[in-house]
Design a protein around this motif. Structure first.
Motif: not given
Length: 217
Positions: A109-118, A93-102
């Motif tokens: 960004e697409g690769r990170l979104a896939e990683l977060m989804e997994l 949850g904290r990581l989601r908040e962090y990456v949403a600000e960068v």
């Protein structure tokens, strides 16, 4: 009403005092002090202590209580699988908040979104997370990636990009970031594959059991 509260508070205080007294009576300090006090009583009965026997008994009791080892606090109970997974969810949850600000380049960004989804699919409460909780190595791998690796990838990219703007040249920080996120995605896929394989083995084991049971009957 005030009288009732006072009475209730007094009763609670009495219970707490009784609990503390009982704890001390069962403590090593009291046991050691009592043993030394018994020695003092023995000296009194033999006439060694004389008229100062109360001082001797009290002194020996105090000395025994002082030399007794202190009570060791009980070690903390190890976290169970559910608690460990809840901790990883909090990190996520904290990581989601962090990456949403960068801000990241589109490929990363697409690769990170896939990683977060997994990560999110693995940690979603349900039977998948229950399977994950039975594999401490997989839980550790996810925790390490979520708490340390992904933030480090993003942070070092932003820092390196700042220096690259001052002194252009060298290998692109974007390429490093994409490679790092790809490696983390591969790791998450291996975790997923291991969990899938564990479930496949479980299914096969049950099939074998049913076949053997049918042959016995």
């Amino acid at each position: 009403m005030a009288t009732n509260r006072s009475a209730g508070g007094g009763g609670l205080g009495t219970r707490l005092l009784g609990t503390r007294l009982l704890d001390y009576l069962e403590s090593k300090k009291n046991l050691a002090g009592s043993a030394c006090g018994i020695v003092g009583l023995g000296l009194t009965l033999t006439g060694v202590a004389g008229t100062y026997w109360p001082v001797v008994v009290a002194g020996l009791y105090g000395a025994g209580a002082l030399i007794a080892p202190p009570r060791r606090p009980a070690p903390p109970e190890p976290e169970g699988p559910t608690e460990q997974l809840n901790g990883v969810r909090e990190q996520f949850g904290r990581l989601r908040e962090y990456v949403a600000e960068v801000e990241l380049p589109a490929p990363a960004e697409g690769r990170l979104a896939e990683l977060m989804e997994l990560y999110g699919a693995l940690l979603e409460p349900g039977w998948v997370a229950d399977v994950l909780a039975t594999d401490p190595e997989s839980v550790h791998a996810l925790s390490r990636a979520i708490e340390l690796d992904v933030p480090e990838c993003v942070d070092t990219y932003n820092r390196t990009r700042w220096w690259t703007r001052l002194t252009p040249g060298g290998e692109s920080p974007e390429r490093h970031l994409e490679r790092q996120l790809s490696l983390l995605h591969e790791e998450a896929e291996r975790v997923t594959a291991d969990l899938r394989e564990a479930e496949a083995r479980r299914q096969q084991t049950h099939t074998t059991y049913l076949e053997e049971r049918g042959q016995r009957s």
